[in-house]
Write a protein that holds these residues in place. Structure first.
Motif, PDB file in Angstrom:
ATOM      1  N   ASN A   1       0.847  -1.189   0.000  1.00  0.00           N
ATOM      2  CA  ASN A   1       0.000   0.000   0.000  1.00  0.00           C
ATOM      3  C   ASN A   1       0.884   1.240   0.000  1.00  0.00           C
ATOM      4  O   ASN A   1       1.871   1.315   0.743  1.00  0.00           O
ATOM      5  CB  ASN A   1      -0.907   0.021   1.231  1.00  0.00           C
ATOM      6  N   ASP A   2       0.520   2.216  -0.821  1.00  0.00           N
ATOM      7  CA  ASP A   2       1.275   3.466  -0.968  1.00  0.00           C
ATOM      8  C   ASP A   2       2.671   3.240  -1.538  1.00  0.00           C
ATOM      9  O   ASP A   2       3.517   4.143  -1.493  1.00  0.00           O
ATOM     10  CB  ASP A   2       1.386   4.215   0.368  1.00  0.00           C
ATOM     11  N   GLY A   3       2.909   2.053  -2.085  1.00  0.00           N
ATOM     12  CA  GLY A   3       4.190   1.785  -2.733  1.00  0.00           C
ATOM     13  C   GLY A   3       4.264   2.452  -4.098  1.00  0.00           C
ATOM     14  O   GLY A   3       3.310   3.104  -4.552  1.00  0.00           O
ATOM     15  N   GLU A   4       5.393   2.267  -4.771  1.00  0.00           N
ATOM     16  CA  GLU A   4       5.577   2.888  -6.083  1.00  0.00           C
ATOM     17  C   GLU A   4       6.037   1.850  -7.092  1.00  0.00           C
ATOM     18  O   GLU A   4       6.960   1.083  -6.839  1.00  0.00           O
ATOM     19  CB  GLU A   4       6.589   4.022  -6.030  1.00  0.00           C
ATOM     20  N   LEU A   5       5.358   1.842  -8.233  1.00  0.00           N
ATOM     21  CA  LEU A   5       5.751   1.027  -9.375  1.00  0.00           C
ATOM     22  C   LEU A   5       6.344   1.970 -10.420  1.00  0.00           C
ATOM     23  O   LEU A   5       5.669   2.896 -10.882  1.00  0.00           O
ATOM     24  CB  LEU A   5       4.546   0.287  -9.960  1.00  0.00           C
ATOM     25  N   ILE A   6       7.599   1.756 -10.777  1.00  0.00           N
ATOM     26  CA  ILE A   6       8.270   2.564 -11.795  1.00  0.00           C
ATOM     27  C   ILE A   6       8.454   1.699 -13.035  1.00  0.00           C
ATOM     28  O   ILE A   6       9.058   0.626 -12.971  1.00  0.00           O
ATOM     29  CB  ILE A   6       9.626   3.086 -11.297  1.00  0.00           C
ATOM     30  N   VAL A   7       7.892   2.159 -14.151  1.00  0.00           N
ATOM     31  CA  VAL A   7       7.908   1.392 -15.394  1.00  0.00           C
ATOM     32  C   VAL A   7       8.870   2.065 -16.372  1.00  0.00           C
ATOM     33  O   VAL A   7       8.603   3.174 -16.855  1.00  0.00           O
ATOM     34  CB  VAL A   7       6.504   1.302 -16.017  1.00  0.00           C
ATOM     35  N   LEU A   8       9.986   1.408 -16.651  1.00  0.00           N
ATOM     36  CA  LEU A   8      10.960   1.903 -17.621  1.00  0.00           C
ATOM     37  C   LEU A   8      10.564   1.372 -18.990  1.00  0.00           C
ATOM     38  O   LEU A   8      10.666   0.178 -19.252  1.00  0.00           O
ATOM     39  CB  LEU A   8      12.367   1.438 -17.247  1.00  0.00           C
ATOM     40  N   ALA A   9      10.080   2.262 -19.864  1.00  0.00           N
ATOM     41  CA  ALA A   9       9.415   1.833 -21.104  1.00  0.00           C
ATOM     42  C   ALA A   9      10.011   2.538 -22.317  1.00  0.00           C
ATOM     43  O   ALA A   9       9.368   3.404 -22.932  1.00  0.00           O
ATOM     44  CB  ALA A   9       7.920   2.113 -20.995  1.00  0.00           C
ATOM     45  N   PRO A  10      11.226   2.191 -22.716  1.00  0.00           N
ATOM     46  CA  PRO A  10      11.893   2.918 -23.802  1.00  0.00           C
ATOM     47  C   PRO A  10      11.207   2.815 -25.153  1.00  0.00           C
ATOM     48  O   PRO A  10      11.368   3.698 -25.999  1.00  0.00           O
ATOM     49  CB  PRO A  10      13.289   2.291 -23.837  1.00  0.00           C
ATOM     50  N   GLY A  11      10.442   1.756 -25.382  1.00  0.00           N
ATOM     51  CA  GLY A  11       9.805   1.580 -26.688  1.00  0.00           C
ATOM     52  C   GLY A  11       8.364   2.044 -26.768  1.00  0.00           C
ATOM     53  O   GLY A  11       7.760   2.036 -27.846  1.00  0.00           O
ATOM     54  N   VAL A  12       7.774   2.473 -25.660  1.00  0.00           N
ATOM     55  CA  VAL A  12       6.347   2.817 -25.642  1.00  0.00           C
ATOM     56  C   VAL A  12       6.119   4.165 -26.325  1.00  0.00           C
ATOM     57  O   VAL A  12       6.700   5.180 -25.937  1.00  0.00           O
ATOM     58  CB  VAL A  12       5.802   2.837 -24.199  1.00  0.00           C
ATOM     59  N   HIS A  13       5.264   4.153 -27.349  1.00  0.00           N
ATOM     60  CA  HIS A  13       4.962   5.374 -28.097  1.00  0.00           C
ATOM     61  C   HIS A  13       3.466   5.579 -28.324  1.00  0.00           C
ATOM     62  O   HIS A  13       3.058   6.531 -28.989  1.00  0.00           O
ATOM     63  CB  HIS A  13       5.690   5.376 -29.447  1.00  0.00           C
ATOM     64  N   GLN A  14       2.638   4.692 -27.766  1.00  0.00           N
ATOM     65  CA  GLN A  14       1.198   4.826 -27.929  1.00  0.00           C
ATOM     66  C   GLN A  14       0.522   4.118 -26.773  1.00  0.00           C
ATOM     67  O   GLN A  14       1.159   3.456 -25.959  1.00  0.00           O
ATOM     68  CB  GLN A  14       0.754   4.219 -29.256  1.00  0.00           C
ATOM     69  N   PHE A  15      -0.805   4.257 -26.711  1.00  0.00           N
ATOM     70  CA  PHE A  15      -1.557   3.627 -25.623  1.00  0.00           C
ATOM     71  C   PHE A  15      -2.235   2.345 -26.093  1.00  0.00           C
ATOM     72  O   PHE A  15      -2.007   1.278 -25.522  1.00  0.00           O
ATOM     73  CB  PHE A  15      -2.584   4.619 -25.066  1.00  0.00           C
ATOM     74  N   GLY A  16      -3.046   2.396 -27.127  1.00  0.00           N
ATOM     75  CA  GLY A  16      -3.756   1.216 -27.610  1.00  0.00           C
ATOM     76  C   GLY A  16      -3.028   0.527 -28.750  1.00  0.00           C
ATOM     77  O   GLY A  16      -2.176   1.112 -29.414  1.00  0.00           O
ATOM     78  N   GLU A  17      -3.404  -0.738 -28.987  1.00  0.00           N
ATOM     79  CA  GLU A  17      -2.893  -1.499 -30.127  1.00  0.00           C
ATOM     80  C   GLU A  17      -3.842  -1.411 -31.316  1.00  0.00           C
ATOM     81  O   GLU A  17      -3.675  -2.102 -32.309  1.00  0.00           O
ATOM     82  CB  GLU A  17      -2.709  -2.961 -29.727  1.00  0.00           C
ATOM     83  N   ASP A  18      -4.820  -0.567 -31.177  1.00  0.00           N
ATOM     84  CA  ASP A  18      -5.873  -0.395 -32.171  1.00  0.00           C
ATOM     85  C   ASP A  18      -6.211   1.093 -32.133  1.00  0.00           C
ATOM     86  O   ASP A  18      -6.305   1.694 -31.071  1.00  0.00           O
ATOM     87  CB  ASP A  18      -7.061  -1.273 -31.770  1.00  0.00           C
ATOM     88  N   GLU A  19      -6.365   1.714 -33.304  1.00  0.00           N
ATOM     89  CA  GLU A  19      -6.568   3.167 -33.352  1.00  0.00           C
ATOM     90  C   GLU A  19      -7.769   3.608 -32.526  1.00  0.00           C
ATOM     91  O   GLU A  19      -7.718   4.612 -31.799  1.00  0.00           O
ATOM     92  CB  GLU A  19      -6.731   3.614 -34.807  1.00  0.00           C
TER      93      GLU A  19
END
Length: 516
Positions: free
Chosen positions: A342-360
């Motif tokens: 609880n109240d922890g932190e998740l840090i996501v290192l995402a060098p390739g992420v450039h969009q949100f959905g896989e469908d427009e």
């Protein structure tokens, strides 16, 4: 071990491996060829491997071995032993027949594979046969082959959804239904290839999911994702038996097994603790649920980590070639949410992420609504016809929120601070975070690092797609399941639902007041 030779393979042809196995290419190829020998000559073979997002499944390599056997590509004569070391060239026996081979990657809702991804996953020679690769279109290219009864859906959703579930398949798959053996003795065969691993929607990935979701249609995928979200992700992940899987199993038993000559080739993959290399722990071939259940048993031993304490900070790295959207990258959230404090932190290192959905269309819905918590998303669904028509997006938005229990800092390589914060995540500068948490110096699991001169304990995960992490109180606390009990009540989801304890507020719905 493989069955003794006979005219056709047993329903369970092979079950190879263990928690500590590192199965070699030679072992896999020999087992595959023995299996294909028993199937006899074929005129048409369809392969259903996953796409590049499941690169580590080794489905690409298995597809190559099958194509070599059927003389579709040249004979690869070099293999590896269990340590990945090349072995001496061996004579490779192949089929007497040279059937037509079609490869239909099980994209589900994902973007089509690029030429480079196909080359990397399947090899240059197979990639050159471009006419053999088909692209699955989940919105348009499917047939509805039957329905699972609505009472199964009602049970799965505690009465929130009361409609039958449509079993949908890519039309090219369904065209390969069984024919009269007297007029066509060498009927089409379909080989579904993929990895069994804990999964946020289905509990455990693969088996008939590869058909009904991987090459399924928009109605079925939307409803199945929503059912999974309503039932509760924490009550699904790591469980082979669950209400959504029961719906797909019904469709398999009533439609697939009667109409298609369909075999499942399943792998269980694990990381070498010393090198980090991905190794094959298990290999299974069968045409019913037995091989899947056996693969699930091994996967839970290999891919599920029960932690003794809750990490206050988890660092997850997303490979730049494998994860290019939050639709995929949010596995970092799904697979760790039962572990983080609880109240922890998740840090996501995402060098390739450039969009949100896989469908427009889904990308636009994510941008418009954000990962803002279950109550707000359910309210938005009531008021937005686009969300009602895209329930997989609703499920994804529910899955991707921490519901305020812990913090999520996304560090995307190609999304702006405004875009990231616009969907409800905290934003982290990727370069800065990669300096603070240098993945080259981190090992999977617990690490002590110095951040700005202060030591802190973190938990590092190099690839969230390979596993599931939890602490006992959250995993066991989500096990109580009454989906087999009948329900005739209707529930107002916007007013009369709350989350079960330990769920983090995501799914796991329990009834409060009801409308009869």
């Amino acid at each position: 071990m493989p069955s003794s030779k006979e005219s056709t393979p047993n329903s369970l042809f092979c079950s190879l491996g263990s928690e500590t196995s590192a199965l070699s290419d030679d072992e896999i190829k020999a087992t595959l060829h023995s299996f294909l020998d028993l199937l006899g000559p074929r005129e048409d073979v369809m392969l259903l491997p996953p796409d590049f997002t499941r690169f580590h499944s080794q489905a690409g390599k298995i597809s190559r071995f099958i194509c070599e056997y059927y003389n579709f590509t040249g004979k690869g004569t070099e293999g590896t032993n269990g340590d990945g070391v090349a072995t001496k060239k061996q004579k490779v026996e192949t089929s007497e027949s040279s059937p037509n081979i079609t490869i239909l990657p099980a994209l589900g809702t994902h973007f089509p594979m690029t030429e480079e991804q196909i080359k990397t996953m399947f090899g240059e020679e197979l990639a050159e046969k471009k006419e053999s690769f088909l692209v699955h279109d989940w919105r348009n290219d499917v047939d509805t082959i039957g329905y699972a009864p609505k009472d199964l859906v009602e049970h799965a959703t505690n009465g929130m959804v009361s409609k039958p579930w449509p079993a949908q398949l890519n039309k090219h798959v369904w065209e390969r239904r069984k024919h009269d053996p007297e007029t066509q003795p060498h009927k089409s065969i379909i080989l579904s290839i993929g990895q069994v691993v804990p999964h946020e929607v289905m509990g455990m990935a693969n088996f008939n999911k590869n058909l009904f979701v991987g090459v399924g249609g928009v109605e079925a995928i939307n409803l199945s994702h929503f059912i999974g979200a309503v039932h509760g992700m924490e009550k699904m992940m790591g469980r082979a038996s669950n209400p959504l899987r029961s719906i797909l199993n019904y469709a398999s038993e009533h439609f697939l097994q009667k109409e298609l000559d369909l075999w499942y080739i399943l792998t269980v993959m694990g990381a070498n603790e010393k090198t980090g290399d991905i190794e094959m722990r298990g290999f299974y071939i069968g045409n019913d649920i037995e091989c899947y259940n056996m693969a699930c048993d091994l996967s839970l031993k290999v891919n599920f980590t029960m932690l003794e304490k809750e990490p206050k900070k988890i660092i997850v790295h997303l490979d730049k070639d494998e994860f290019h959207s939050t639709w995929l990258g949010n596995k970092s959230i799904y697979r760790t949410r039962m572990a983080i404090a609880n109240d922890g932190e998740l840090i996501v290192l995402a060098p390739g992420v450039h969009q949100f959905g896989e469908d427009e269309k889904i990308d636009k819905l994510i941008r418009a609504n954000g990962y803002i918590g279950t109550p707000a998303i359910l309210k938005a669904m009531e008021e937005d016809d686009d969300l009602k028509e895209n329930l997989s997006a609703v499920a994804h938005l529910i899955h991707g929120s921490s519901e305020g229990r812990f913090n999520i800092t996304y560090c995307p390589g190609h999304l702006t601070k405004e875009e990231t914060e616009g969907v409800g995540f905290k934003y982290g500068e990727l370069e800065e975070m990669e300096t603070l948490y240098n993945v080259a110096n981190l090992k999977n699991g617990w690490n002590v690092v110095s951040v700005n001169g202060v030591e802190e304990e973190i938990y590092f995960i190099s690839n969230p797609a390979l596993g599931l992490w939890a602490v006992e109180k959250r995993f066991e606390g989500s096990c109580n399941d009454d989906y087999n009990q009948s329900s005739s009540i209707k529930v107002d989801v916007s007013k009369d639902q709350k989350a079960v304890d330990n769920s983090g507020g995501v799914g796991g719905w329990v009834k409060t007041s009801v409308i009869k």
